[in-house]
Design an enzyme around this catalytic site. Structure first.
Site, PDB file in Angstrom:
ATOM      1  N   ASP A  10       1.039  -1.252  -0.026  1.00 35.69           N
ATOM      2  CA  ASP A  10      -0.082   0.055  -0.172  1.00 35.69           C
ATOM      3  C   ASP A  10       0.883   1.165  -0.072  1.00 35.69           C
ATOM      4  O   ASP A  10       2.158   1.305   0.364  1.00 35.69           O
ATOM      5  CB  ASP A  10      -0.962  -0.152   1.334  1.00 35.69           C
ATOM      6  CG  ASP A  10      -1.769   0.999   1.595  1.00 35.69           C
ATOM      7  OD1 ASP A  10      -2.502   1.702   0.482  1.00 35.69           O
ATOM      8  OD2 ASP A  10      -1.512   1.781   2.630  1.00 35.69           O
ATOM      9  N   ASP A  12      -0.079   5.084   0.790  1.00 35.25           N
ATOM     10  CA  ASP A  12      -0.341   6.080   2.043  1.00 35.25           C
ATOM     11  C   ASP A  12      -0.449   5.522   3.210  1.00 35.25           C
ATOM     12  O   ASP A  12      -1.390   4.652   3.389  1.00 35.25           O
ATOM     13  CB  ASP A  12      -1.810   6.793   1.593  1.00 35.25           C
ATOM     14  CG  ASP A  12      -1.813   7.729  -0.044  1.00 35.25           C
ATOM     15  OD1 ASP A  12      -1.286   8.670   0.118  1.00 35.25           O
ATOM     16  OD2 ASP A  12      -2.204   6.860  -0.612  1.00 35.25           O
ATOM     17  N   ASP A 170      -1.588  -0.711   5.960  1.00 33.34           N
ATOM     18  CA  ASP A 170      -1.847   0.021   7.327  1.00 33.34           C
ATOM     19  C   ASP A 170      -3.435   0.278   7.710  1.00 33.34           C
ATOM     20  O   ASP A 170      -3.387   0.651   8.801  1.00 33.34           O
ATOM     21  CB  ASP A 170      -1.141   1.704   7.167  1.00 33.34           C
ATOM     22  CG  ASP A 170      -2.122   2.497   6.354  1.00 33.34           C
ATOM     23  OD1 ASP A 170      -2.659   2.062   5.158  1.00 33.34           O
ATOM     24  OD2 ASP A 170      -2.598   3.649   6.861  1.00 33.34           O
TER      25      ASP A 170
HETATM   26  O1  LIG Z   1      -7.267   6.954   0.177  1.00 33.25           O
HETATM   27  C1  LIG Z   1      -6.215   7.132  -0.642  1.00 33.25           C
HETATM   28  O2  LIG Z   1      -6.244   8.097  -1.741  1.00 33.25           O
HETATM   29  C2  LIG Z   1      -4.874   6.479  -0.357  1.00 33.25           C
HETATM   30  O3  LIG Z   1      -5.332   5.189   0.224  1.00 33.25           O
HETATM   31  P1  LIG Z   1      -4.260   3.911   0.260  1.00 33.25           P
HETATM   32  O4  LIG Z   1      -3.759   3.778   1.869  1.00 33.25           O
HETATM   33  O5  LIG Z   1      -4.837   2.970  -0.593  1.00 33.25           O
HETATM   34  O6  LIG Z   1      -2.743   4.415  -0.282  1.00 33.25           O
HETATM   35 MG   LIG Z   2      -3.100   3.313   3.318  1.00 37.91          MG
END
Ligand SMILES: O=C(O)COP(=O)(O)O
Ligand SMILES: [Mg+2]
Length: 217
Positions: A10, A12, A170
């Site tokens: 992942d 972010d 996460d």
């Molecule tokens: O909601 C988002 O834009 C990012 O989410 P992610 O944790 O899947 O990278």
């Molecule tokens: Mg994430």
């Protein structure tokens, strides 16, 4: 667990702390629309389910009308594009963790709910793009995480069976997608997880940093 042949990571809250970018972009959107600005901590609770969810939830949180969504979406594309990566930091242990996976011969995908264009620019800017064989975003397929579809597509692209493909994330979103895809999953303890304690989310393991991945390969 069978020997791993690939990993799906992942973005972010797992590779990069992007809360500052999200918060700055949303603040600029709300200022453009003449709406109150949400504090960063409030934005942190809304991250992880893609841009549409983030924009809609932020409008709702300040009591704005639903019909502001189209203007907010356009403003968000502009502002996030301009700010992407500026207030973002790679988490400690990420470079080491990715190196451990690559030197164990694993193929790597980054699968995020962030739009793929923003994700690729961010990975490039942070020097992480070269680690990944493929990068998919929230707009790459018909459905996003927690749907298993993006993970199953990544397994296909990496020619790796789901049971031999470790998902690293996460949030409960990542864990639910992984379970539904049949992938083992480990969660980092420093991310967003919608403001909930991540150790309450069932997973195969929890990592203090990605450097701990060396134990999994
Ligand atoms: O909601 C988002 O834009 C990012 O989410 P992610 O944790 O899947 O990278
Ligand atoms: Mg994430």
């Amino acid at each position: 667990m069978p020997a791993l042949t690939a990993a799906i990571i992942d973005l972010d809250g797992t590779l990069v702390d992007t809360l500052g970018d999200f918060s700055a972009a949303l603040a600029a959107v709300h200022r453009d629309l003449g709406l109150p600005v949400l504090p960063t901590e409030a934005v942190g609770l809304l991250v992880g389910k893609g841009s549409e969810h983030l924009i809609r939830s932020a409008l709702r949180a300040v009591g704005a009308d639903e019909d502001r969504y189209a203007a907010a979406w356009d403003a968000y594309q502009h502002h996030y594009g301009t700010l992407n990566g500026r207030a973002a930091r790679v988490y400690p242990g990420v470079a080491e963790g990715l190196r451990a996976l690559r030197s164990a011969g694993l193929r790597l995908a980054c699968v995020t709910n962030k739009p793929a264009g923003f994700a690729r620019v961010l990975l490039e800017a942070k020097g992480l793009a070269g680690a990944f064989d493929v990068v998919y975003g929230g707009d790459s397929f018909e459905r996003k995480k927690p749907d298993p579809l993006p993970l199953l597509r990544a397994c296909e692209a990496l020619a790796s069976r789901p049971a031999a493909t470790l998902v690293v994330g996460d949030s409960s979103n990542d864990a639910a997608a992984a379970r539904a895809a049949g992938c083992p999953v480990v969660l980092v303890t420093y991310g967003y997880n919608h403001g909930q304690p991540v150790r309450n989310v069932p997973a195969d393991g929890y990592l203090e940093t990605l450097a701990d991945l060396a134990r999994w390969v």
